[in-house]
Write a protein that holds these residues in place. Sequence first.
Motif, short mmCIF file in Angstrom:
data_model
loop_
_atom_site.label_atom_id
_atom_site.label_comp_id
_atom_site.label_asym_id
_atom_site.label_seq_id
_atom_site.Cartn_x
_atom_site.Cartn_y
_atom_site.Cartn_z
N ALA A 1 0.86 -1.18 0.00
CA ALA A 1 0.00 0.00 0.00
C ALA A 1 0.90 1.23 0.00
O ALA A 1 1.87 1.30 0.76
CB ALA A 1 -0.90 0.00 1.23
N ASN B 1 0.92 5.56 -0.11
CA ASN B 1 0.25 6.86 -0.06
C ASN B 1 1.08 7.84 -0.86
O ASN B 1 2.27 8.02 -0.58
CB ASN B 1 0.12 7.35 1.38
CG ASN B 1 -1.01 6.65 2.10
OD1 ASN B 1 -2.13 6.60 1.60
ND2 ASN B 1 -0.71 6.10 3.25
N HIS C 1 -4.26 6.96 -2.38
CA HIS C 1 -3.90 5.74 -1.68
C HIS C 1 -3.96 4.61 -2.72
O HIS C 1 -5.03 4.30 -3.24
CB HIS C 1 -4.89 5.50 -0.53
CG HIS C 1 -4.50 4.42 0.39
ND1 HIS C 1 -3.32 4.41 1.10
CD2 HIS C 1 -5.15 3.27 0.74
CE1 HIS C 1 -3.26 3.32 1.84
NE2 HIS C 1 -4.36 2.62 1.64
N TYR C 2 -2.82 4.01 -3.02
CA TYR C 2 -2.71 3.01 -4.08
C TYR C 2 -2.35 1.64 -3.51
O TYR C 2 -1.60 1.55 -2.53
CB TYR C 2 -1.62 3.41 -5.08
CG TYR C 2 -1.92 4.65 -5.87
CD1 TYR C 2 -2.53 4.57 -7.11
CD2 TYR C 2 -1.58 5.91 -5.37
CE1 TYR C 2 -2.79 5.70 -7.84
CE2 TYR C 2 -1.85 7.05 -6.10
CZ TYR C 2 -2.45 6.96 -7.34
OH TYR C 2 -2.73 8.08 -8.06
N GLY C 3 -2.85 0.61 -4.15
CA GLY C 3 -2.43 -0.75 -3.85
C GLY C 3 -1.62 -1.28 -5.02
O GLY C 3 -2.13 -1.35 -6.14
N TYR D 1 0.22 -4.45 -6.62
CA TYR D 1 0.06 -5.89 -6.39
C TYR D 1 0.68 -6.71 -7.51
O TYR D 1 0.89 -6.24 -8.62
CB TYR D 1 -1.42 -6.26 -6.26
CG TYR D 1 -2.16 -6.19 -7.59
CD1 TYR D 1 -2.25 -7.31 -8.41
CD2 TYR D 1 -2.75 -5.01 -8.02
CE1 TYR D 1 -2.90 -7.23 -9.63
CE2 TYR D 1 -3.41 -4.93 -9.23
CZ TYR D 1 -3.49 -6.05 -10.04
OH TYR D 1 -4.12 -5.98 -11.25
N CYS E 1 -9.23 2.73 -4.56
CA CYS E 1 -10.59 2.46 -4.07
C CYS E 1 -11.67 3.15 -4.91
O CYS E 1 -12.82 2.72 -4.92
CB CYS E 1 -10.72 2.87 -2.61
SG CYS E 1 -9.77 1.81 -1.50
N GLN F 1 -7.95 -4.77 -4.17
CA GLN F 1 -8.66 -3.66 -3.53
C GLN F 1 -9.05 -4.01 -2.09
O GLN F 1 -8.92 -3.17 -1.19
CB GLN F 1 -9.94 -3.32 -4.30
CG GLN F 1 -9.76 -2.38 -5.43
CD GLN F 1 -11.10 -1.97 -6.02
OE1 GLN F 1 -12.08 -2.73 -6.00
NE2 GLN F 1 -11.15 -0.75 -6.54
N LEU G 1 -6.26 -3.54 0.09
CA LEU G 1 -6.02 -2.12 0.31
C LEU G 1 -7.00 -1.54 1.34
O LEU G 1 -6.74 -0.49 1.91
CB LEU G 1 -6.13 -1.36 -1.02
CG LEU G 1 -5.79 0.11 -1.05
CD1 LEU G 1 -4.35 0.36 -0.61
CD2 LEU G 1 -6.03 0.68 -2.46
#
Length: 193
Positions: free
Chosen positions: A48, A50, A121-123, A125, A174, A188, A191
């Motif tokens: 995660a 920011n 805010h990113y995930g 993966y 999100c 998601q 996250l």
Amino acid sequence: MVCTLGTGAADATPIGRPPTTTCNPATDPAWIEVTAVQTDPVVTDFLAVNVADGTTGQRTESLTRIDSVTTTVNRSTEITANVAPLFVKVQAKVGFSVQSTTSSTTTSQITSTWNFNKPGHYGLYRGTRRVQGSWVKYLCAETGPNTGVWINALRDGVGTFTTFETPEIGTVVCSVPEPAATLRRVAQMRLGC
């Protein structure tokens, strides 16, 4: 997604049995069938991130391993060429390519470069679709010239397998809805979406 193969009472051949009781060892040495298959999205590596105002742009990040998938046949991770027909059948059932050799998603640390254009805010993966199920294998035992009968070749009558699709790397946020039961949706959820 869970797929149990079979068509019920209208099916003349039971699931997991050759279509005939006799065979010709010269032309039909083996019969393999996938009897059940299930696919599940699996996030194997995740981070995660920011991104604040003024910190957009290119960033190199290393993901943290959170899960793994390993190719197995009957709980063995040593995949030999004699099970190649099994993976051909699995690919036909699920409709996408799967690993058919000794392989795992844990082969390397995942470090990649992302370009962030907006704060948020990113995930980040890496993941795959795990494919697992059961299968049967029959060998044609010779009973005479050009004749034989099918015998089950697996210790417990049925075998198991696990494999996976070529992993993908991506980014989720999100604010963009993702379809249920997909790898992106699982990312998601990781996250906190």
